[in-house]
Structures are given as structure tokens and as C-alpha cells.
Design an enzyme around this catalytic site. Sequence first.
Site, PDB file in Angstrom:
ATOM      1  N   CYS A   1      80.486  25.715  18.196  1.00  0.00           N
ATOM      2  CA  CYS A   1      81.533  26.448  18.450  1.00  0.00           C
ATOM      3  C   CYS A   1      80.944  27.902  18.448  1.00  0.00           C
ATOM      4  O   CYS A   1      79.687  28.233  18.047  1.00  0.00           O
ATOM      5  CB  CYS A   1      82.614  26.302  17.559  1.00  0.00           C
ATOM      6  SG  CYS A   1      83.477  24.535  17.805  1.00  0.00           S
TER       7      CYS A   1
ATOM      8  N   ARG B   1      85.960  26.824  20.908  1.00  0.00           N
ATOM      9  CA  ARG B   1      85.631  25.382  20.449  1.00  0.00           C
ATOM     10  C   ARG B   1      84.882  24.714  21.637  1.00  0.00           C
ATOM     11  O   ARG B   1      85.316  24.587  22.819  1.00  0.00           O
ATOM     12  CB  ARG B   1      86.748  24.498  20.261  1.00  0.00           C
ATOM     13  CG  ARG B   1      86.751  23.174  19.558  1.00  0.00           C
ATOM     14  CD  ARG B   1      87.850  22.298  19.223  1.00  0.00           C
ATOM     15  NE  ARG B   1      87.385  21.002  18.763  1.00  0.00           N
ATOM     16  CZ  ARG B   1      87.956  20.050  18.689  1.00  0.00           C
ATOM     17  NH1 ARG B   1      89.233  20.042  19.324  1.00  0.00           N
ATOM     18  NH2 ARG B   1      87.766  18.805  18.064  1.00  0.00           N
ATOM     19  N   LEU B   2      83.780  23.931  21.345  1.00  0.00           N
ATOM     20  CA  LEU B   2      83.279  23.037  22.022  1.00  0.00           C
ATOM     21  C   LEU B   2      83.423  21.529  21.270  1.00  0.00           C
ATOM     22  O   LEU B   2      83.029  21.246  20.109  1.00  0.00           O
ATOM     23  CB  LEU B   2      81.699  23.227  22.212  1.00  0.00           C
ATOM     24  CG  LEU B   2      80.776  22.183  22.845  1.00  0.00           C
ATOM     25  CD1 LEU B   2      81.169  22.151  24.410  1.00  0.00           C
ATOM     26  CD2 LEU B   2      79.190  22.478  22.615  1.00  0.00           C
ATOM     27  N   SER B   3      84.266  20.739  21.879  1.00  0.00           N
ATOM     28  CA  SER B   3      84.922  19.567  21.402  1.00  0.00           C
ATOM     29  C   SER B   3      83.803  18.470  21.010  1.00  0.00           C
ATOM     30  O   SER B   3      83.286  18.018  22.152  1.00  0.00           O
ATOM     31  CB  SER B   3      85.997  19.085  21.946  1.00  0.00           C
ATOM     32  OG  SER B   3      87.066  20.158  22.019  1.00  0.00           O
TER      33      SER B   3
ATOM     34  N   ASN C   1      81.427  26.865  12.783  1.00  0.00           N
ATOM     35  CA  ASN C   1      80.325  26.437  13.719  1.00  0.00           C
ATOM     36  C   ASN C   1      79.259  25.592  13.519  1.00  0.00           C
ATOM     37  O   ASN C   1      78.594  26.065  12.338  1.00  0.00           O
ATOM     38  CB  ASN C   1      79.845  27.623  14.551  1.00  0.00           C
ATOM     39  CG  ASN C   1      78.607  27.474  15.367  1.00  0.00           C
ATOM     40  OD1 ASN C   1      78.611  26.418  15.959  1.00  0.00           O
ATOM     41  ND2 ASN C   1      77.580  28.164  15.528  1.00  0.00           N
TER      42      ASN C   1
ATOM     43  N   GLU D   1      77.694  21.412  12.439  1.00  0.00           N
ATOM     44  CA  GLU D   1      78.165  20.077  12.106  1.00  0.00           C
ATOM     45  C   GLU D   1      77.815  19.664  10.621  1.00  0.00           C
ATOM     46  O   GLU D   1      76.678  20.154  10.049  1.00  0.00           O
ATOM     47  CB  GLU D   1      77.221  18.995  12.984  1.00  0.00           C
ATOM     48  CG  GLU D   1      77.623  19.125  14.620  1.00  0.00           C
ATOM     49  CD  GLU D   1      79.020  18.774  14.895  1.00  0.00           C
ATOM     50  OE1 GLU D   1      79.704  18.095  14.263  1.00  0.00           O
ATOM     51  OE2 GLU D   1      79.285  19.265  15.956  1.00  0.00           O
TER      52      GLU D   1
ATOM     53  N   GLY E   1      63.136  17.765  18.693  1.00  0.00           N
ATOM     54  CA  GLY E   1      62.211  17.523  17.931  1.00  0.00           C
ATOM     55  C   GLY E   1      61.606  18.864  17.047  1.00  0.00           C
ATOM     56  O   GLY E   1      60.571  18.939  16.329  1.00  0.00           O
TER      57      GLY E   1
END
Length: 632
Positions: free
Chosen positions: A2, A50-52, A75, A77, A365
Site C-alpha cells: 500500500c 490500498r493494494l488488496s 504498508n 506484509e 531473488g
Amino acid sequence: MCGICGKLNFNRQNPVGQGLIRQMMDVIQHRGPDGSGEFLSGPVGLGHRRLSIIDLDTGAQPMSNEDGTVWVVYNGEIYNFHELRTELEGRGHHFKSTTDTEVIVHLYEELGDQCVTRLRGMFAFALWDERQQRLLLARDRVGVKPLYYTNTGKSLLFGSEIKSLLVDPDIDRRVNPYAIDRFLTYYYLPGNETLFEGIFKLDPGHYLTVQDGRVSVEQYWDLHFDIPSSPPSFDEAVDGLRALLSRTVKDHMISDVPVGVLLSGGVDSTGILSYATQHADRPMHTFTMGFSGANFQDERPYAKLASQKFGTIHHEISMSANDFREFLPKYVWHMEEPVCEPPAIALYFVSQLARQSSVKVLLSGEGGDEAFGGYQTYRNLLTLEKLKSAFGPAKGGLRLGFQALGHAGFKRVGNYANLVEPTLAEYYLSRTATPYTPFNQLKPELYNSEFSALLGIQPQVMPTHKLFEQMNGQPRLNSMLYVDTKTWLPDDLLVKADKMTMAASVELRVPLLDYRVLEFAASLPLHYKVRGRELKRILKAALVETVPQQILNRKKTGFPVPYDDWMRKDMKDFVFDTILATNAGLDSYFCKEALTNLLQTHQKGKGYSKEVFSLLVLALWHQQFAGLSPSV
């Protein structure tokens, strides 16, 4: 993934307007096209795009605790949020969503600022404590997610991107001249400064608090190279790394939308793919980039080999010189600071391909070289340092030998002649630069007298010198890895990775930069990472049974964008016109005649591609950000 932004007025009687917060959100809409939200309470305003990715239905932000006294915009994870949630529910906390965001709120209620020490993932968040009238900003350990802030004396503004801050009319767009010089020294901008005076990056592994007008910044994590007195055997360490990578990649695949893998044709991305396919519950999508034109190195055959090995749905895209040129202004707009990273433009196009293929999350990577010692620079400089120790007082002869090899046509070897006398800490600025790289040699003739005089008023202490001081007594390899982890990674590779993927509204995850992987690598004996000519020894050993030998044993190439050829041919007029334009702003720093000479020398193929590209993006940056309209 986000975008966040906000403002806190130090005078509690001065409310933050809804209009400002919405403008701050609008300018970063690309970071979160799926929704927006704001929280306003007197002197504070928080905004979120928001980017869901997780909890598509009930994960909207800002999010609060049960009684609305703690609010967060976030923002990133949090990969361990399931176990944290179970723990917090056991302590009586009630959740209204299944998103990782809500874990931050309740963990703060339990631990206060130290909640950041329990979070494993990539994150930048702002948390408002209504009861204490207190703001907390935090950034993940390695700096995967960006976070900028400025203290005007009357308020503190923050955002995932600088553009959000510039929306506020109280923010002056004053260029930091010392940052210009630092960019030209490193080819990126290490440290917490930006090209705007008074606008800073929150350092990785740090948090910032504001209460009663007092702003404080604290460090909560650092990378320590503590090798145990009885380390595991090499084979035991390989087994441990395999188990760790399997767990880490599995965690990084947590998502309620499809996850793909960005393939570069190299060891690291192929290794990530090998573990991802073990844990996937649906066919994996893979993506790679090639380039239009003849005689360009092409990574696509190696990426296709990996795709066939692991049975993925493979996607390829090709970029031309015209694609590259047309996107350059947008590259600068999204990066917000000049960074010499032509591969970043390729990353945007391949991320856009993923988005068009309905893949919103990509694994990459990035980080394997910094964690496990994968750059040829490390091997070459370790050899140089051994030679210097062997020659001792006769180092002058070693220097003459390097010079002779340089005159004989071995240019790269000849460059080491300048590195014989200074210590590693004096000459190693990062893997991109030493005091003897072209810009640092060209500055006396490039800089005009006014700019040279200004820089002389306040001699700079390079951030890498400070980091070497912190590593005093550590082996040379660990010192270089530490410097690059603290500068090159967050301020070049990761800011490129974030800004370009978010420009395409795609989330990029980097499993090899999970802090557990970094700490594991830092605990290993040196020869487990680099031994003789072997680079990334233990990582390659861990992947030997899964990664094809053609990929495992090939020479490292990076992501070879043919921008040097393009700038001298297809883009020649664009390069000259942009850099020498009167509105490029470069006449504040450079002699125009010297700039022209540099461009003409580059046209003859004399190896100034990085310098010309750096000047090109610096000129475009001035046109867009330094007092002019910030849009493309």
C-alpha cells in the site's frame, strides 16, 4: 502492499484538514488502486491507499483497536502474523478482520514501541495513540519498504513517497547540494538524507516517535556478525540453510491473490522458484525481460530453462530503446531521487506484464549477493588486500605491477593500482564506487567554481566511513557485506524494487532478505560464503540439487540492460538535449563545456555510461521536482 501518508500538527488546537490528506493520498494512488481511507482527529491526519493482498473484504485501513484509541496505516506484509494473532487472542484481544494489519494495533497495546521487535516482514507504518496523543513511525529491519518524513518545526509529515510531503504548501523544495555531490560519489544516495533539504528517510531498523512536539528516533535492530566459537560443519550449515529457505519462501507466499516469481536467469531467483513450487497450491507464473536489437545479452533462455524445469506458466516481454527513453521521465518521477539503476526500468515493464497477467505479488531473488557474498568485487578486493599484506613495505612495487598490467590492456586490473596505498575503509565506498571511480576523478573539471566553493565550506563525512568504524576489528568480507547491507541494499536495490513495482501496482517480496536469513548468513564462517574464486559457496551448495547446472555455474551478469549502446545511438539527441538544456538545472553545479566534453567522450565509446545516465536522470529530476511541476 500500500501507500501511507499523514501529518501531525504540534499545536493540538490546529486540526489537519481532510483536503490535504486526500491530496497526499491521490499523488500515490498507484501504490494502492484498490481503495483509500483516512483518519482525522484534531491535530493528526492519517491517509492510506490500498493494494488488496490479504483479507480482500475486511482489511481496509486505517484500522483501529476495539475502542478506537489506537489507529494504524501500514504498508507491507507481516509474515508471522498468524502466530502473533493466536498469541494476542490468548491475551484477550478481539479481532474484526483476518488481515495482518490488525496485529500491529494489538501488539502495540501489549508492548508499546517494542512491538516492532516481534514483527517479521517488510513494513512501514504510522500508529496514532489517541490517549497519549503520540505518533509512532516504524520501518522494517532491512528497509524493504520506504518511509520519508520532514519536521517543519510546526508539524511532522510522513509518507511512503516524497511526493506526498511535497503536496503540503508549507514544504519548501530546497535542493540539498551536498546530496548532489554524494549521489555523484556513489551513483545512489546512501544514508538518511534526500535531495530535498529537511526531508529524510527513516533509517531501516529504526522507529520515530512524536509527543508534545518532541521528535525522537531510535534503532531497534542491527546486523551483527557473531560467528560462534564452534560453528556447524559446512554440511550441517547447508542443511540448516535449506530448511530456513523453505520456511521463509513458504511464509512469503502468504496471499489471497496469485503469486508469481520474477526470473532473472540467475541463481538466486531460480532458487526462490525451486522452493516456491514446493509450496504452491496452484501453477506458478514466472516473468522475465529481454531486449530488442542485435548483440545484446539475453537472459531469457536461462529463465525459460528454469520455467521448464519447474513447470511454470512463463511470460516474457521485450523492451526497446524507444520504450526505455519514453519511460525515463516516469522512472525519475516514481524514483523521486536520481539513482543510477537502468535495470529498474526493465523491472517496471516486467512488473506491468505481471499485473496484466492478473498477478499482484512477485517473489524476487534480491539480497542473495549481499547476504552470502556474491559479487566479484568482494573476491577481487579480498585478493588485493592479501597481496598488500604479502608485499608489506614493498607495496610500491605492487602498484607499479598493476599499472603495467593496465597499460598492457588489462584495464580492470590496472584500476587496482590506486587502491594499493589506502585501507579498505578509505577506498571502499560501496560495491558501486571508490574514490577513483570516474565521477570522483572528473569532479574537479566538472564542478563549477561556485559549487566547488560551497562544498568546501562543509567537508562531508561519508556514511560508509562511519559504518566501517562500527565494524572495527571485523574481517574485511564482513565489513563489506555490512556496508552494502546498510547502504547499497536499502538506498539503491530496494528503493528501486519498491518504487518500480509499485508504479505498476504490484507487490514485490524478497525472501532472501528476511532478517532470519541475514542473521544466519552473518553467523557463518567466512569461507562458507567466499572461498578462493567461489562466491556464494553455501547458497549454491544448498541449491545444487534443484537449480539446473547451466544456471548454477554460469558467470554472474546481473540484469544487463543495453543502455550504453542505446544512449550512444538511438537516444543520442535526447541525451544531449536533456543534459544540456537550460531548464535541466545542471548549470548550478557543472561547467557546461565539461559536460559537453564528457558527452562527446562517451559517444566515442570511452566507458562513461554510468556517468552519463546519472547526469540524465539528475537533469530530469530537476525538471520535475526542483520547483517545477511534479508531474509527467
